[in-house]
Design an enzyme around this catalytic site. Structure first.
Site: not given
Ligand code: S3P
Length: 451
Positions: A40-41, A141, A186, A188, A334, A361, A365, A406
């Site tokens: 997915k990422s 969030r 993070s 993200q 995750d 999340k 969770r 999940r």
């Molecule tokens: C992700 C980073 C993670 C992960 C998310 C996907 C990404 O989040 O939990 O499902 O694709 O960069 P965080 O970076 O906020 O931990």
């Protein structure tokens, strides 16, 4: 009565969360070989970077789940011509860093935190205004973790009073690079700031308190954009160019995780998971399961498009409880819903600490997993930043996934060791990351159906 209620959001059909319930019959073993859907990422990033690159990017193995499709639809709405997805193949006609067009309406990113946080950075440097919104989970969030550092780069982004979406991004703001120490580990946030940094007049550096997934850095480098990483600090200079590339998306280790746990806990299991991404910033689940005594072999290691890949053979094993090493937490962030199921089936106590991020999340969770485990008779004590689980037996019963993909899939695997059927409510969001979960899991021996 349970009804499937379809609605059209930016050209894609999504189903309302309340409408799907999984029914899992107890027992069984997982056997055979499967390839779980694409990462997915990496799928999100392939669309984002392919869209702002020069030239035509061809993607294979793309995840056709609602989250990555939300990203794809957002770029289509900003004028990017994208063909597919067709059996995991997507062709993106890149428009260059400055070629995106204003969308005619707010971009609805559904359940996808990655879409919203990464896009907030990428869109902060555009000439036009844009609004980002999402479903009831996404709009609750925390977004200040991205809007505050973006503001210090010169971005103007409005949030609700609580610091949540909808995000109102004001276009035409000149951005300056920053040197930012991230308070939370993070990927993200890191990726958001690097994407904003592409549009900045100077150098942007992000220091992470612990290593997080580095797919953005790898893909930028693969598209010819210089990025440096040294001692936990990632830097890039704005104003460069990305060149189109071919991107082969490996199978998602986060989706493989359900099967790694299921095959470990179900006696008689022997399962091969093909072409799984084993980027070292993602393999915490392998390390943690191995510490618990799992029998997992990493076979046929290779590198595909800048990402390490392997086949994973997993056989049933007697797991034992452990104190999960805190440095593994961001590397398995995750996978804790699945790991909690492993812990509930292990001998002895498992203790997780340092994982307060799990509370923000797609659901909380820690709480939702503890509630579900307790409903199945397990001893699970939620703590502020983790969980204490005494391994033992699992009963059948009813659990609520909290609309979290999940959690739904993790409790489906619990059925392999439960003494009675498990009903799991609110499972429609499994489609965000793993659209064919029920059929793929059934094909290797899990008795799961959509009720
Ligand atoms: C992700 C980073 C993670 C992960 C998310 C996907 C990404 O989040 O939990 O499902 O694709 O960069 P965080 O970076 O906020 O931990």
């Amino acid at each position: 009565m349970l009804l499937l209620i379809g609605k059209l959001v930016m050209g894609m059909i999504v189903t309302d969360n309340v409408s799907v319930r999984f029914l899992v019959q107890p027992g069984g073993a997982l056997k055979g070989r499967i390839r779980v859907p694409g990462d997915k990422s990496i799928s999100h990033r392939s669309i984002m970077l392919g869209s702002i690159a020069e030239g035509i990017t061809k993607v294979s193995g793309f995840l056709e789940g609602e989250d990555s499709l939300a990203t794809l639809n957002a770029f289509r709405a900003m004028g990017v011509s994208i063909e597919g997805p067709d059996a995991g193949k997507v062709t993106i006609h890149g428009v260059g860093l400055k070629g995106l067009k204003p969308p005619s309406q707010p971009l609805d990113l559904g359940n996808s935190g990655t879409s919203m946080r990464l896009l907030s950075g990428l869109l902060a440097g555009q000439a036009f205004d844009v609004e980002l919104t999402g479903d009831h989970s996404l709009v609750s969030r925390p977004m200040r973790r991205v809007t505050e550092p973006l503001a210090s780069m010169g971005a103007r982004i409005g949030t609700t009073e609580k610091g949540t979406a909808p995000l109102q991004i004001k276009g035409g703001q000149p951005l300056e690079g920053i040197d930012y120490n991230m308070p939370v580990a993070s990927a993200q946030v890191k990726s958001c700031l690097l994407l904003a940094g592409l549009y900045a007049n100077s150098r942007t550096c992000v220091r992470e308190p612990a290593p997080t997934r580095d797919h953005t850095e790898r893909m930028l480098a693969g598209m010819g954009y210089p990025v440096t990483t040294e001692n936990g600090k990632v830097c890039l200079q704005g104003g460069g160019k990305l060149m189109a590339a071919s991107i082969d998306v490996p199978a998602d280790i986060s989706s493989a995780a359900f099967f790694l746990v299921g095959a470990s806990i179900a006696p008689g299991s022997d399962l091969l998971l093909e072409h799984v991404g084993i980027n070292p910033t993602r393999t915490g689940v392998l390390e943690i399961l191995k510490l618990m005594g799992a029998d997992i072999k990493v076979l046929n290691r290779r590198e595909v498009g800048g990402e390490p890949v392997a086949d994973l053979r997993v056989r049933a094993a007697q797991l034992h409880g452990i104190d999960i090493p805190v440095e593994q937490v961001p590397l398995a962030i995750d996978e804790f819903p699945a790991l909690f199921i492993a812990a509930a089936c292990a001998q002895g106590r498992t203790v997780l600490t340092g994982a307060e991020e799990l509370r923000v999340k797609e659901s909380d969770r820690i709480q939702v997993m503890a509630d579900g485990l307790q409903a199945l008779g397990a001893q699970a004590e939620p703590t502020a930043d983790g969980m204490i689980i005494e391994g033992g037996t699992l009963n059948g019963g009813c659990v609520d996934s909290g609309g979290d993909h999940r959690i739904a899939m993790s409790f489906a695997m619990a059925g392999l060791r439960a003494s009675g059927p498990i009903k799991i409510d609110d499972c429609a969001n499994v489609n965000t990351s793993f659209p064919d979960f029920v059929s793929l899991a059934s094909s290797v021996g899990l008795s799961v159906s959509n009720e």
